[in-house]
Every structure is written in structure tokens, then in C-alpha cells.
Design an enzyme around this catalytic site. Structure first.
Site, mmCIF file in Angstrom:
data_model
loop_
_atom_site.group_PDB
_atom_site.id
_atom_site.type_symbol
_atom_site.label_atom_id
_atom_site.label_comp_id
_atom_site.label_asym_id
_atom_site.label_seq_id
_atom_site.Cartn_x
_atom_site.Cartn_y
_atom_site.Cartn_z
ATOM 1 C CB CYS A 9 -0.832 -0.130 1.225
ATOM 2 S SG CYS A 9 -2.349 1.163 0.968
ATOM 3 C CG HIS A 16 -3.996 -3.254 3.159
ATOM 4 N ND1 HIS A 16 -2.798 -2.917 3.830
ATOM 5 C CD2 HIS A 16 -4.697 -2.193 2.479
ATOM 6 C CE1 HIS A 16 -2.775 -1.668 3.943
ATOM 7 N NE2 HIS A 16 -3.886 -1.012 3.168
ATOM 8 C CD GLU A 34 -1.471 -6.169 5.357
ATOM 9 O OE1 GLU A 34 -1.012 -6.842 4.594
ATOM 10 O OE2 GLU A 34 -1.634 -4.864 5.488
#
Lengths: 252, 203
Positions: free
Chosen positions: B80, B183, B185
Site C-alpha cells: 500500500c 493489503h 494481510e
């Protein structure tokens, strides 16, 4: 392409996942972290966690629940309930929340929106608007889980929180909440298309068609679902295949 | 220590840590230049604005060490804002100098949709990359951003994503430089594959 997000909303009281009607009359559903994990694993796009008690006395417990949940899921988690300051927000972000949803705190002190957006980024700051329809057909923002009227017009307030720096709006219809009667699409369409940030419709989903109404007529960018999922009237898989068939783009 | 996750004050490292633990990676979250030098790989995470991110790196005297390590061939994964900072310059709240590891700039999305883009979107693979091993074409990942990178050279772009008409670069793989605009994660099991793949990249 832009997809519509399906967001299970989990309301928590004293370590229990609960669900009520009009943000009241609460019924115990189960353990929040178990439900959260199940929803995350079955295709939820995000999760919203709201602490309905939000007392300082209970806060440590609540943070533990948030942490236990965030440790198990790999989708975004928004946490709300009792956040009144940048430091409060920080506590929950440190515990693993990705965003904070704030209603009462920003009505009391609108500048809090800007402070949180500047400190953690606008994407962290979800303005929560809890709206009640009055007997004359007009609408009013309520705080303290639907207990306190504020005299604030939700359409004006939505524009204001956007200007103050909110990255998203969580729009809850208290009068529809838990009733299975559908979102308030007429209010939704006065807000969602008129602000530049995404709007999550919340409160009232009782059948799958309500979700398509919220997206197609109401222009919602995301839909929150609670009772329908908690009481096993449907699953996230069924919601998504229905939306897909209706021509609404969703993540698989 | 194998992977150094660079902590420069931009955003929440909780979920990056969780994802790395889930794939069994050896890592350390650090703001020390010495640790970056010792590490085998770097991860530059981040949420927030470009200028704040660069300020955070400068304050910790990490700009030069990152540039040097990456130029020497150390793999880096930018996520990001971390990806955006790898560019030569950024145009969020004025023009700012970036790390300059990828030619091109960071600029606002040009879209018919709302900004920020918040939600799941598909990636379209442009070339084979170790970072996307086992990830299907048109897979969904979670995005939160208003800015994107505009690399000067096409071969840098490993995947693109379309948001309201803007087909932007969502995955970078260029020599030892890797990056995702989304993202990983926050992108469920598919996202964890990105961390797994980065962990598995041979030096």
C-alpha cells in the site's frame, strides 16, 4: 470493478454476541469471536464489532475480545462503542482493529473526526450515524445506542462528517433494526449518492431482496447484516450468490 | 533474523505481524538501520499519506539504508503506502520525493467511483511473478486507497486492477522489488499466499 461489501455486524454485551430490536430488547446469540471467525471463513468481506455497553468499567474485557478476534481473522475489522478520544481509538487499533466506528463521541465533539483522520488516516475513521424515524416522517440522529435524541438532521450530518474527514459512513436505521422489514431505502438514497465516501447500510435486513434494494435503489456501497445471519435465516454464501444473480457485483 | 518489517510510524503493524506468523516467517519489526542491513529481506508496510510516510523514514534515518540495501539486491515488499513510497515522487498534498527505487510517480486515482476505494477488487495478471505463485488470475484482494503508482516502464507491472475506469498497477515485480497496492494481510487466505511467496523467494 467495484464490488459491494457484505459486512456482518456483531453487537456485543458483556462478552456475549447479542441481537435486539431497535437497538434494544437484547437476546443472547453466542460468543462474538466464534461467530466472527465463522463469518470470516465463509466469505464475509469485513466485520463490524459494536460494544453496546461501552462502559469504562468493561473496557479491558472488550479490548481482550477485540484482540482475540483480530488474532484469528484476516479480513478488516471495524470496532465501535464508547470511543471518545484519539487515545481511545488508539487502544482499539493497537488491539487489532483496522477502523473505529464512532457515533456519540463525534456528536459530542465533531472535531474528533478530524483528529482521528489526521492521526491514523481517513480510512480508519468510520462515522456511525444512528437514525430514528419520527412520527411526522422526519429523521433524527440518536446517540447512546438509540437512547438520546440530538436534534441533528442525518442528511446534513452525513455531509458534515465527510467534510470533517470521515473515510466511511455507517448508517444505521434504528426504527428498522432487528425487524426484518428492510433498510430505510428512502433515507439511504438521500445520503449514499450525495456523499463522496462509501456508505454502509445497516438495520432491517430480513430477506435477500432487501440487500439488492439497498444497493440498487439506495446506492449503498456496502450492506451490514445481523439478525439474518445470527439466527441462521441465511448464510453469506447464499447472500452472495443471490446478489450475483441479481446483477450486483460481489467478491466471490 | 530473516525479514525486517520496517516500522516508521505509518500505520498499524498488528495485522502484518499476524500474517507473517501465520505463514511461519522469521521476522522482526524494527526501526533500526542496522537491523535492515542484517536482514535478508525487507517489508515496507504502511497506511496514510505519502509525505507523512517519507517524514517517518527520514526521521529514523532509514531512507539511505533502504535505498542501499535494495540496490544491492535485497528483496523488498512494499504494501500500500509502502509500495507508493518506492516511487520517485508522490503527489499527495503537494509534490514529494520518494525512495526512487521504481521509475515513475504516485498519483490520485482517476475514477467514476467513490474515493477512497474501500473493498475487494480483482487483479489481472500481466506477467508471471513469484509473488503471485498459486494465486489465480482475477483473484480478489482488499484495497483501501485513493492514490496509485504510475510506473514509467511496463515490465514493472505484474498485475493491474480496474476501479471505475482507471486500470492501475496493483502488483509490482521488478528484479528484487515486489509490491502490492492492496493489503494482503487483510485479504483472507489468498492474501496469506503473498506473504508465503515472499517468504519463499530464494536469495
Amino acid at each position: 470493478m467495484k464490488t459491494v461489501r457484505i459486512i456482518p455486524k456483531l453487537e456485543v454485551k458483556n462478552e456475549n454476541l447479542i441481537k435486539g430490536v431497535h437497538l434494544d430488547g437484547l437476546r443472547i446469540v453466542g460468543k462474538p469471536e466464534e461467530a466472527a471467525l465463522k463469518y470470516a471463513e465463509t466469505g464475509a468481506d469485513e466485520l463490524v464489532y459494536i460494544d453496546l455497553v461501552a462502559s469504562l468499567y468493561q473496557r479491558d474485557n472488550w479490548i481482550k475480545i477485540v484482540k482475540r478476534t483480530a488474532e484469528k481473522i484476516y479480513i478488516p475489522l471495524t470496532v465501535g462503542g464508547g470511543i471518545r478520544s484519539v487515545d481511545d481509538a488508539k487502544l482499539f487499533l493497537r488491539a487489532g482493529a483496522d477502523k473505529v466506528a464512532i457515533n456519540t463521541g463525534i456528536v459530542k465533539r465533531p472535531k474528533l473526526v478530524t483528529e482521528i483522520a489526521q492521526k491514523f488516516g481517513a480510512q480508519c475513521m468510520v462515522a456511525s450515524l444512528e437514525v430514528q424515524k419520527k412520527s411526522d416522517g422526519s429523521y433524527e440522529v440518536y446517540t447512546d445506542s438509540g437512547r438520546t435524541p440530538t436534534g441533528i438532521d442525518p442528511i446534513q450530518w452525513a455531509k458534515r462528517v465527510e467534510k470533517l474527514g470521515a473515510g466511511e459512513i455507517l448508517l444505521t436505521f434504528i426504527h428498522q433494526d432487528g425487524t426484518y422489514q428492510g433498510y430505510d431505502v428512502s433515507l439511504l438514497k438521500k445520503i449514499a449518492p450525495t456523499v463522496g465516501v462509501p456508505v454502509i447500510a445497516s438495520g432491517g435486513a430480513g430477506k435477500l431482496a432487501h440487500l439488492t434494494d439497498a444497493v440498487k435503489s439506495g446506492k449503498a456501497d456496502a450492506v451490514a447484516v445481523a439478525s439474518m445471519l445470527h439466527f441462521k435465516k441465511t448464510t453469506i454464501g447464499k447472500i452472495k450468490s443471490y446478489l450475483k444473480k441479481s446483477g450486483v457485483l460481489v467478491r466471490k | 533474523m530473516k525479514i525486517a518489517v520496517i516500522d516508521y510510524g505509518a500505520g498499524n503493524l498488528f495485522s502484518v505481524r499476524r500474517a507473517l506468523e501465520a505463514v511461519g516467517a522469521k521476522f522482526e519489526i524494527t526501526e533500526s538501520a542496522a537491523k535492515l542491513t542484517q536482514a535478508e529481506k525487507l517489508i515496507l508496510p504502511g497506511v496514510g499519506a505519502f509525505a507523512d510516510g517519507m517524514r517517518g523514514l527520514k526521521k529514523r534515518r532509514l531512507v539511505k539504508p533502504i535505498r542501499n540495501e535494495v540496490k544491492k539486491g535485497k528483496p523488498i515488499l512494499g504494501i500500500c503506502l509502502g509500495l507508493q513510497l518506492l516511487m520517485e515522487e508522490g503527489f499527495e498534498f503537494g509534490k514529494h520525493e520518494g525512495l526512487g527505487l521504481i521509475e515513475g510517480k504516485t498519483d490520485k486515482i482517476i475514477t467514476s467511483e467513490k474515493l477512497p476505494q474501500i473493498g475487494w477488487n480483482q487483479i489481472k495478471k500481466q506477467h508471471d511473478s513469484l509473488l503471485l505463485k498459486g494465486v489465480a488470475d482475477k483473484e480478489f484482494f482488499y484495497f483501501v486507497h485513493s492514490f496509485v503508482i504510475r510506473p514509467k516502464k511496463k515490465p514493472v507491472v505484474a498485475a493491474t486492477t480496474n476501479y471505475g475506469g482507471d486500470e492501475f498497477c496493483s502488483v509490482v515485480n521488478f528484479k528484487n522489488i515486489y509490491g502490492t497496492q492492496f493489503h494482503p494481510e487483510k485479504s483472507g487466505t489468498e492474501g496469506l499466499k503473498i506473504y508465503q511467496n515472499f517468504k519463499n523467494i530464494k536469495l
